[in-house]
Design a protein around this motif. Sequence first.
Motif: not given
Lengths: 136, 169
Positions: A78-81, A127, A129, B16, B19-20, B22-23, B26, B61
């Motif tokens: 979800a954070k994309g990491t 999510g 990349m 979740l 968080l998406a 936040l993504r 970013r 992050y």
Amino acid sequence: MNLTIHTAALPHDDPDASLAFYRDVLGFEVRGDVGQGRMRWITVGPPGQPGTSLLLAPPAADPGVTEDERRTIAEMMAKGTYGWILLATPDLDATFARVEAGDAEVVQEPTEQPYGVRDCAFRDPAGNMIRIQELR
Amino acid sequence: MCRPGWRRARVQAQYLAELARLRRVRDRIDREYARPLDVVALARDAGVPAGHLGRLFRAAYGRSPHGYLLTRRIERATALLRRGDLGVAEVALAVGCTSLPAFTARFTGLVGVSPALFRLNAADTAEGGTAGTAADPGHAPGGGPAAVARRAAIPVRNREAPRAAGSVA
């Protein structure tokens, strides 16, 4: 030794959304689709390159993954990491225009990088990349 | 009305989704770092109060949106300074820093040397013929994907990571 890179895997959290992105936006062909519900393994790949595939797979399906790890993976996705992949095309601008028109999340417009490549970047629906590099 | 398991699942799904969001903030910083960006506008566009965004972003992050933006700018500045054809002030402007003293202070804090000295060192290295050939084996094996190199090259305090050269071709 004669090895080829056959399949790389990326996680999905919504198989239908990921399938639609890789098939309809990136133009990949669907080579396999097994499982059901969230537990689906979908094989896609670029037309004309049957030797190289991308497997869209449920994350953390291995029963050895703990609940904590599973939660961490879901959060990183979800954070994309978490997942990423590098694709390449001879015509970056046309590719960018097409993917952008497909309503994908743009991370970076076509950019000349100081390290000698020109590339752009998107997110897939999970999510991950997706960087696309210009072949030249 | 609601089983505990369902509630947990709902809370996790909301987290979740957050968080998406936040993504996307970013990614926008990554995309628009060279423009004037402020946290209030980022928060407004993301539909959350600025203070809330700051807390969430830092938790996800490891640094505030503003801190991430500055780090991104400094990372880009190191690349431009290495090229050697721009002065420090030009580089600061090119990466979106309008205050030269603030840029210099931030750069020095993150990279460990001032931008002017960094530029000088980069020029020396280039003359020595070693620029861009040193790979950071922990991050970019075999001069691997430039994108990894870029991520790995985001400066951390006092670590001046040499950048891997070349493409994946």
